[in-house]
Design an enzyme around this catalytic site. Structure first.
Site, PDB file in Angstrom:
ATOM      1  N   HIS A 201      -4.944  -7.702  -0.829  1.00 50.56           N
ATOM      2  CA  HIS A 201      -6.313  -7.648  -1.535  1.00 50.56           C
ATOM      3  C   HIS A 201      -6.046  -7.351  -2.714  1.00 50.56           C
ATOM      4  O   HIS A 201      -5.747  -6.807  -3.437  1.00 50.56           O
ATOM      5  CB  HIS A 201      -6.589  -7.054  -0.647  1.00 50.56           C
ATOM      6  CG  HIS A 201      -6.523  -5.486  -0.305  1.00 50.56           C
ATOM      7  ND1 HIS A 201      -5.233  -4.968   0.294  1.00 50.56           N
ATOM      8  CD2 HIS A 201      -7.257  -4.242  -1.831  1.00 50.56           C
ATOM      9  CE1 HIS A 201      -5.453  -3.138  -0.195  1.00 50.56           C
ATOM     10  NE2 HIS A 201      -6.357  -3.330  -1.030  1.00 50.56           N
TER      11      HIS A 201
ATOM     12  N   ASP B 170      -9.146  -4.579  -5.094  1.00 54.71           N
ATOM     13  CA  ASP B 170      -9.590  -3.417  -4.996  1.00 54.71           C
ATOM     14  C   ASP B 170     -11.537  -3.366  -4.991  1.00 54.71           C
ATOM     15  O   ASP B 170     -11.885  -3.938  -5.702  1.00 54.71           O
ATOM     16  CB  ASP B 170     -10.315  -1.727  -5.058  1.00 54.71           C
ATOM     17  CG  ASP B 170      -8.418  -1.621  -4.894  1.00 54.71           C
ATOM     18  OD1 ASP B 170      -7.962  -1.760  -3.751  1.00 54.71           O
ATOM     19  OD2 ASP B 170      -7.791  -0.682  -5.921  1.00 54.71           O
TER      20      ASP B 170
ATOM     21  N   HIS C 197      -2.470  -6.648  -3.969  1.00 59.56           N
ATOM     22  CA  HIS C 197      -1.656  -6.198  -3.662  1.00 59.56           C
ATOM     23  C   HIS C 197      -1.573  -5.167  -1.972  1.00 59.56           C
ATOM     24  O   HIS C 197      -2.443  -5.828  -1.630  1.00 59.56           O
ATOM     25  CB  HIS C 197      -1.696  -4.408  -4.517  1.00 59.56           C
ATOM     26  CG  HIS C 197      -3.487  -3.443  -4.188  1.00 59.56           C
ATOM     27  ND1 HIS C 197      -3.821  -4.327  -4.916  1.00 59.56           N
ATOM     28  CD2 HIS C 197      -3.897  -3.121  -3.726  1.00 59.56           C
ATOM     29  CE1 HIS C 197      -5.688  -3.919  -4.068  1.00 59.56           C
ATOM     30  NE2 HIS C 197      -4.720  -2.598  -3.317  1.00 59.56           N
TER      31      HIS C 197
ATOM     32  N   ARG D  25      -6.199   8.518  -5.630  1.00 57.89           N
ATOM     33  CA  ARG D  25      -6.255   7.351  -6.475  1.00 57.89           C
ATOM     34  C   ARG D  25      -8.114   7.411  -7.334  1.00 57.89           C
ATOM     35  O   ARG D  25      -8.748   7.601  -6.409  1.00 57.89           O
ATOM     36  CB  ARG D  25      -6.133   5.282  -6.220  1.00 57.89           C
ATOM     37  CG  ARG D  25      -7.154   5.008  -5.205  1.00 57.89           C
ATOM     38  CD  ARG D  25      -7.026   4.086  -5.176  1.00 57.89           C
ATOM     39  NE  ARG D  25      -8.505   3.552  -5.289  1.00 57.89           N
ATOM     40  CZ  ARG D  25      -9.331   2.169  -4.424  1.00 57.89           C
ATOM     41  NH1 ARG D  25      -8.792   2.028  -3.786  1.00 57.89           N
ATOM     42  NH2 ARG D  25     -10.364   2.335  -4.649  1.00 57.89           N
TER      43      ARG D  25
HETATM   44  C1  OGA Z   1      -5.417   1.065  -2.735  1.00 55.04           C
HETATM   45  C2  OGA Z   1      -4.388   0.370  -1.337  1.00 55.04           C
HETATM   46  C3  OGA Z   1      -2.080   1.039  -1.248  1.00 55.04           C
HETATM   47  C4  OGA Z   1      -1.305   1.583  -0.845  1.00 55.04           C
HETATM   48  O1  OGA Z   1      -5.013   2.094  -2.428  1.00 55.04           O
HETATM   49  O2  OGA Z   1      -6.309   0.200  -2.693  1.00 55.04           O
HETATM   50  O3  OGA Z   1      -4.479  -0.684  -1.429  1.00 55.04           O
HETATM   51  O4  OGA Z   1      -0.185   1.042  -0.582  1.00 55.04           O
HETATM   52  N1  OGA Z   1      -3.461   1.342  -1.685  1.00 55.04           N
HETATM   53  O5  OGA Z   1      -1.704   2.727  -0.473  1.00 55.04           O
HETATM   54 MN    MN Z   2      -6.087  -2.017  -2.456  1.00 55.29          MN
END
Ligand code: OGA
Ligand code: MN
Length: 286
Positions: A102, A104, A261, A277
């Protein structure tokens, strides 16, 4: 400042930068340039406070506050917590933030430019880190399309939707969460171009993802499903991907236009994972 590729086609590790410091303009400009050009940037061995995490992120522009308000930090709501840790019977963060390819906020009208994730606790088994994050370059994937395919995709649009996937994931995880109409109304369906242009580099990128894209506009259901499947498989071919093995103190910034990702959920308590994040505000998709 030393730059090293993470994979041949995208991703760069930057050494000799301490993100706890207020960076000078030249250093910051070099980071932003590498970020736009290489799509994923890794800094290792960082030790940053919440305020420093937000301060560095703010150099790249305004920040988003995530729609899942229960997982943002009270003092710094720009920080979204990803974790499987439960404290006083309550999860301290979202448990699996995307065990599927996906980008974000692709389900919002103005999706985020990117995210900056800081790793605080990394689960391990027999000394091997778990909970890797995979990245795929939608820019490299676009460049590798045939001319015929590029022409076919130009001008196509796709519908992106949040709650379908969210509910499916939560239910699969055994949750009986219900989303009110009011909450659903906060994230109505959006339509995005299938090929988008990177706002800073002009690079064309494939902009559909298995997480949130539900179909191509004005295309019969089965044809749309087949085309999306083909594009997902193409974007995630090994030569367009990089798998990040986390260390405590890693800061990874990714670009939500030029990459997809996916999280790997291959750990469970007592193996603890704690990440936080920030989410960079983006610009209208074109
Ligand atoms: C995000 C995500 C991936 C992870 O924070 O948007 O997809 O490995 N994280 O935590
Ligand atoms: Mn993500």
């Amino acid at each position: 400042m030393k730059l090293q590729p993470l994979s041949p086609l995208f991703g760069t590790r930057i050494e000799d930068v301490d993100l706890s410091q207020d960076l000078d303009n030249d250093t910051f400009a070099a980071i932003e340039k590498a970020y736009n050009a290489r799509s994923v940037i890794l800094f290792r061995n960082q030790k940053i406070t919440d305020a420093q995490h937000v301060r560095f992120s703010r150099r790249l522009g305004e920040l988003e506050i995530h729609v899942l308000r229960e997982f943002v930090k009270p003092v710094h709501p720009e920080l979204y917590v990803l974790s499987n840790i439960v404290e006083n019977g309550k999860p301290i963060g979202i448990k699996d933030a995307g065990n599927y390819w996906h980008t974000d906020l692709s389900y919002t009208k103005v999706p985020s430019r990117g995210s900056i994730m800081y790793s605080i606790e990394v689960p391990h088994k027999d000394g091997v880190p778990l909970g890797d994050t995979q990245f795929a370059s939608t820019a490299a994937a676009y460049n590798a399309l045939s001319e015929t395919m590029k022409q076919k995709l130009a001008g196509l649009k796709a519908v992106h939707r949040f709650w379908d996937r969210y509910l499916r994931e939560r239910k699969a995880a055994g949750s009986d969460v219900v989303i009110s109409d009011e909450r659903r109304a906060q994230t109505p369906d959006v339509v995005q171009p299938v090929i988008r242009t990177h706002p800073f580099t002009g690079q064309k990128c494939i902009y559909v993802n298995e997480g949130f894209t539900v179909g191509i506009v004005d295309m019969p259901e089965d044809e749309s499903r087949d085309l999306l499947k083909e594009l997902y498989a193409h974007c995630t071919r090994p030569e367009f991907t990089y798998r990040h093995k986390w260390q405590v103190g890693d800061v990874v910034m990714w670009d939500n236009c030029a990459t997809l990702h996916r999280a790997t959920v291959d750990f469970a308590l007592p193996q603890r994972r704690l990440m936080q994040r920030t989410t960079l505000k983006g610009t209208e998709v074109f």
